[in-house]
Scaffold this motif. Structure first.
Motif, PDB file in Angstrom:
ATOM      1  N   VAL A  46       0.835  -1.195   0.000  1.00  0.00           N
ATOM      2  CA  VAL A  46       0.000   0.000   0.000  1.00  0.00           C
ATOM      3  C   VAL A  46       0.873   1.249   0.000  1.00  0.00           C
ATOM      4  O   VAL A  46       0.581   2.235  -0.687  1.00  0.00           O
ATOM      5  N   LYS A  47       1.958   1.233   0.746  1.00  0.00           N
ATOM      6  CA  LYS A  47       2.871   2.378   0.756  1.00  0.00           C
ATOM      7  C   LYS A  47       3.459   2.620  -0.636  1.00  0.00           C
ATOM      8  O   LYS A  47       3.624   3.769  -1.063  1.00  0.00           O
ATOM      9  N   GLU A  48       3.786   1.549  -1.331  1.00  0.00           N
ATOM     10  CA  GLU A  48       4.301   1.683  -2.699  1.00  0.00           C
ATOM     11  C   GLU A  48       3.245   2.279  -3.615  1.00  0.00           C
ATOM     12  O   GLU A  48       3.548   3.087  -4.493  1.00  0.00           O
ATOM     13  N   LEU A  49       1.986   1.876  -3.431  1.00  0.00           N
ATOM     14  CA  LEU A  49       0.893   2.427  -4.237  1.00  0.00           C
ATOM     15  C   LEU A  49       0.754   3.928  -3.993  1.00  0.00           C
ATOM     16  O   LEU A  49       0.573   4.704  -4.935  1.00  0.00           O
ATOM     17  N   VAL A  50       0.852   4.356  -2.735  1.00  0.00           N
ATOM     18  CA  VAL A  50       0.772   5.780  -2.407  1.00  0.00           C
ATOM     19  C   VAL A  50       1.908   6.540  -3.089  1.00  0.00           C
ATOM     20  O   VAL A  50       1.698   7.593  -3.707  1.00  0.00           O
ATOM     21  N   ALA A  51       3.124   6.006  -2.978  1.00  0.00           N
ATOM     22  CA  ALA A  51       4.282   6.665  -3.587  1.00  0.00           C
ATOM     23  C   ALA A  51       4.146   6.742  -5.108  1.00  0.00           C
ATOM     24  O   ALA A  51       4.471   7.764  -5.730  1.00  0.00           O
ATOM     25  N   SER A  52       3.648   5.664  -5.706  1.00  0.00           N
ATOM     26  CA  SER A  52       3.441   5.643  -7.148  1.00  0.00           C
ATOM     27  C   SER A  52       2.409   6.678  -7.571  1.00  0.00           C
ATOM     28  O   SER A  52       2.606   7.415  -8.540  1.00  0.00           O
ATOM     29  N   SER A  53       1.311   6.753  -6.835  1.00  0.00           N
ATOM     30  CA  SER A  53       0.264   7.725  -7.147  1.00  0.00           C
ATOM     31  C   SER A  53       0.795   9.147  -7.010  1.00  0.00           C
ATOM     32  O   SER A  53       0.521  10.017  -7.844  1.00  0.00           O
ATOM     33  N   ASP A  54       1.576   9.383  -5.954  1.00  0.00           N
ATOM     34  CA  ASP A  54       2.114  10.714  -5.684  1.00  0.00           C
ATOM     35  C   ASP A  54       3.080  11.154  -6.774  1.00  0.00           C
ATOM     36  O   ASP A  54       3.159  12.343  -7.109  1.00  0.00           O
ATOM     37  N   SER A  55       3.797  10.198  -7.359  1.00  0.00           N
ATOM     38  CA  SER A  55       4.781  10.543  -8.389  1.00  0.00           C
ATOM     39  C   SER A  55       4.144  10.840  -9.745  1.00  0.00           C
ATOM     40  O   SER A  55       4.752  11.503 -10.588  1.00  0.00           O
ATOM     41  N   ILE A 114      -3.193  13.936  -4.727  1.00  0.00           N
ATOM     42  CA  ILE A 114      -3.659  12.602  -4.331  1.00  0.00           C
ATOM     43  C   ILE A 114      -4.511  12.674  -3.071  1.00  0.00           C
ATOM     44  O   ILE A 114      -4.613  11.722  -2.308  1.00  0.00           O
ATOM     45  N   ASP A 115      -5.149  13.827  -2.848  1.00  0.00           N
ATOM     46  CA  ASP A 115      -5.971  13.972  -1.658  1.00  0.00           C
ATOM     47  C   ASP A 115      -7.248  13.147  -1.727  1.00  0.00           C
ATOM     48  O   ASP A 115      -7.993  13.079  -0.761  1.00  0.00           O
ATOM     49  N   MET A 116      -7.519  12.513  -2.878  1.00  0.00           N
ATOM     50  CA  MET A 116      -8.681  11.625  -2.956  1.00  0.00           C
ATOM     51  C   MET A 116      -8.373  10.225  -2.442  1.00  0.00           C
ATOM     52  O   MET A 116      -9.272   9.387  -2.349  1.00  0.00           O
ATOM     53  N   LEU A 117      -7.097   9.949  -2.123  1.00  0.00           N
ATOM     54  CA  LEU A 117      -6.779   8.690  -1.460  1.00  0.00           C
ATOM     55  C   LEU A 117      -7.433   8.680  -0.081  1.00  0.00           C
ATOM     56  O   LEU A 117      -7.394   9.675   0.638  1.00  0.00           O
ATOM     57  N   SER A 118      -7.966   7.558   0.310  1.00  0.00           N
ATOM     58  CA  SER A 118      -8.703   7.486   1.568  1.00  0.00           C
ATOM     59  C   SER A 118      -7.831   7.766   2.781  1.00  0.00           C
ATOM     60  O   SER A 118      -8.279   8.366   3.757  1.00  0.00           O
ATOM     61  N   GLY A 119      -6.581   7.328   2.751  1.00  0.00           N
ATOM     62  CA  GLY A 119      -5.693   7.509   3.892  1.00  0.00           C
ATOM     63  C   GLY A 119      -5.791   6.359   4.878  1.00  0.00           C
ATOM     64  O   GLY A 119      -6.741   5.581   4.879  1.00  0.00           O
ATOM     65  N   ASN A 120      -4.794   6.265   5.752  1.00  0.00           N
ATOM     66  CA  ASN A 120      -4.678   5.075   6.593  1.00  0.00           C
ATOM     67  C   ASN A 120      -5.776   4.953   7.643  1.00  0.00           C
ATOM     68  O   ASN A 120      -6.178   3.839   7.997  1.00  0.00           O
ATOM     69  N   SER A 150      -7.970   2.179  -1.576  1.00  0.00           N
ATOM     70  CA  SER A 150      -8.948   1.545  -0.678  1.00  0.00           C
ATOM     71  C   SER A 150      -9.275   0.125  -1.130  1.00  0.00           C
ATOM     72  O   SER A 150      -9.507  -0.759  -0.299  1.00  0.00           O
ATOM     73  N   ALA A 151      -9.288  -0.118  -2.439  1.00  0.00           N
ATOM     74  CA  ALA A 151      -9.546  -1.475  -2.931  1.00  0.00           C
ATOM     75  C   ALA A 151      -8.455  -2.430  -2.460  1.00  0.00           C
ATOM     76  O   ALA A 151      -8.734  -3.552  -2.023  1.00  0.00           O
ATOM     77  N   LEU A 152      -7.208  -1.986  -2.551  1.00  0.00           N
ATOM     78  CA  LEU A 152      -6.104  -2.841  -2.111  1.00  0.00           C
ATOM     79  C   LEU A 152      -6.142  -3.062  -0.602  1.00  0.00           C
ATOM     80  O   LEU A 152      -5.903  -4.180  -0.123  1.00  0.00           O
ATOM     81  N   MET A 153      -6.473  -2.020   0.146  1.00  0.00           N
ATOM     82  CA  MET A 153      -6.574  -2.173   1.597  1.00  0.00           C
ATOM     83  C   MET A 153      -7.628  -3.219   1.951  1.00  0.00           C
ATOM     84  O   MET A 153      -7.390  -4.099   2.789  1.00  0.00           O
ATOM     85  N   MET A 154      -8.802  -3.128   1.319  1.00  0.00           N
ATOM     86  CA  MET A 154      -9.865  -4.083   1.624  1.00  0.00           C
ATOM     87  C   MET A 154      -9.516  -5.482   1.139  1.00  0.00           C
ATOM     88  O   MET A 154      -9.839  -6.474   1.795  1.00  0.00           O
ATOM     89  N   ALA A 155      -8.851  -5.578  -0.007  1.00  0.00           N
ATOM     90  CA  ALA A 155      -8.469  -6.888  -0.544  1.00  0.00           C
ATOM     91  C   ALA A 155      -7.553  -7.627   0.413  1.00  0.00           C
ATOM     92  O   ALA A 155      -7.617  -8.857   0.532  1.00  0.00           O
ATOM     93  N   GLU A 156      -6.703  -6.886   1.120  1.00  0.00           N
ATOM     94  CA  GLU A 156      -5.797  -7.515   2.078  1.00  0.00           C
ATOM     95  C   GLU A 156      -6.552  -8.164   3.238  1.00  0.00           C
ATOM     96  O   GLU A 156      -6.014  -9.055   3.898  1.00  0.00           O
TER      97      GLU A 156
END
Length: 225
Positions: A38-47, A52-58, A86-92
C-alpha cells in the motif's frame, strides 16, 4: 514528509479541518501501519499525479479493513476507485475466495489502478469495471456483503438507492466525505447540497441504521437491517 501532507497537497484553497490536526497525527501513530504494498501504491500515485488527496488515507483504510474482517465480508462493491488505495486495503482483509468489484470512470485513474492491481493484487481479488457507475451498477448481479462509496458526490443518493438493493441483510455500506469540509451545515453549492440531501435521506430510511463519524471529511457507516 508527514503522512497527511502527502494526502492533502495544496490546491490554493483552504482545507477545513474537521478534527484537531494534532489529534489526527496522534491517531495515525497509534493506528496499524499500511503494508509495504500500500505504501508503494501511495508513492506511485504521488509521483504521477499533482494531487492525491482523494486517497482514503490510513485511518479510513484501516477502518475499512477492520469492517471487512469483523463482518466476514467476502464480496465487496466499491464505487470510485481512484488509483486503487482503498480497494487494495480491503483486498488484504478478504478471505482467499473473496472479491472486490470496483468501478472507475476517469481514464487516467483507470490506467493507474490497473497498473497497481497488476503489481500489488497478487491474489487477483480485485476486478476493475471501467465506465460510468450510474450505468454499470444497475447491471451487477448478486448480493454484496459490503459497499464502499467514494465517487462523485452529486450522485450519492442515486448510488445509495441502487446499491442498498444489492446489499445483503446485515451488510455494511461505508460512505466517505459526507461532511464535505463542513459545507453540509449551510449548503451553498451543488455538491454540498447533494451531500446534505443524501445524509438526510439515509437518516430517514427505515431500512438501515447508521452512524456519521465526524472525523477527517466525515464518514458514515450504514447497516442494512
Amino acid at each position: 514528509m508527514p503522512y497527511l501532507s502527502i494526502m492533502k497537497k495544496d490546491r490554493n484553497k483552504p482545507i477545513v479541518q474537521i478534527t484537531n490536526h494534532e489529534i489526527e497525527q496522534y491517531a495515525l501513530k497509534m493506528t496499524t501501519d499500511e503494508s509495504e504494498q500500500v505504501k508503494e501504491l501511495v508513492a506511485s500515485s504521488d509521483s504521477k499525479l499533482d494531487y492525491i488527496d482523494m486517497l482514503s488515507g490510513n485511518l479510513v483504510g484501516q477502518l475499512l479493513k477492520m469492517l471487512v474482517k469483523i463482518s466476514n465480508a467476502k464480496r465487496v462493491l466499491e464505487i470510485g476507485t481512484f488509483t486503487g488505495y482503498s480497494a487494495l486495503m480491503m483486498a488484504e482483509a478478504l478471505p482467499e475466495d473473496g472479491e472486490i468489484i470496483t468501478i472507475e470512470m476517469n481514464l487516467l485513474y483507470q490506467e493507474l489502478a490497473e497498473d497497481h492491481f497488476a503489481k500489488f493484487d497478487t491474489e487477483n481479488k480485485i476486478h476493475l469495471m471501467k465506465g460510468n457507475a450510474q450505468e454499470l451498477i444497475t447491471d451487477l448481479n448478486g448480493e454484496f456483503d459490503l459497499v464502499f462509496l467514494d465517487a462523485d458526490k452529486v450522485s450519492y443518493s442515486f448510488y445509495f438507492k441502487q446499491s442498498i438493493e444489492k446489499l445483503r441483510k446485515g451488510g455494511l455500506m461505508i460512505v466517505d466525505n459526507v461532511l464535505w469540509g463542513g459545507a453540509v451545515l449551510h449548503p451553498q453549492d451543488e455538491k454540498s447540497a447533494a451531500l446534505d440531501a443524501f445524509n438526510k435521506a439515509v437518516a430517514e430510511d427505515e431500512r438501515v441504521e447508521q452512524i456519521l463519524l465526524p472525523f477527517l471529511d466525515g464518514l458514515t457507516v450504514i447497516r442494512k437491517k
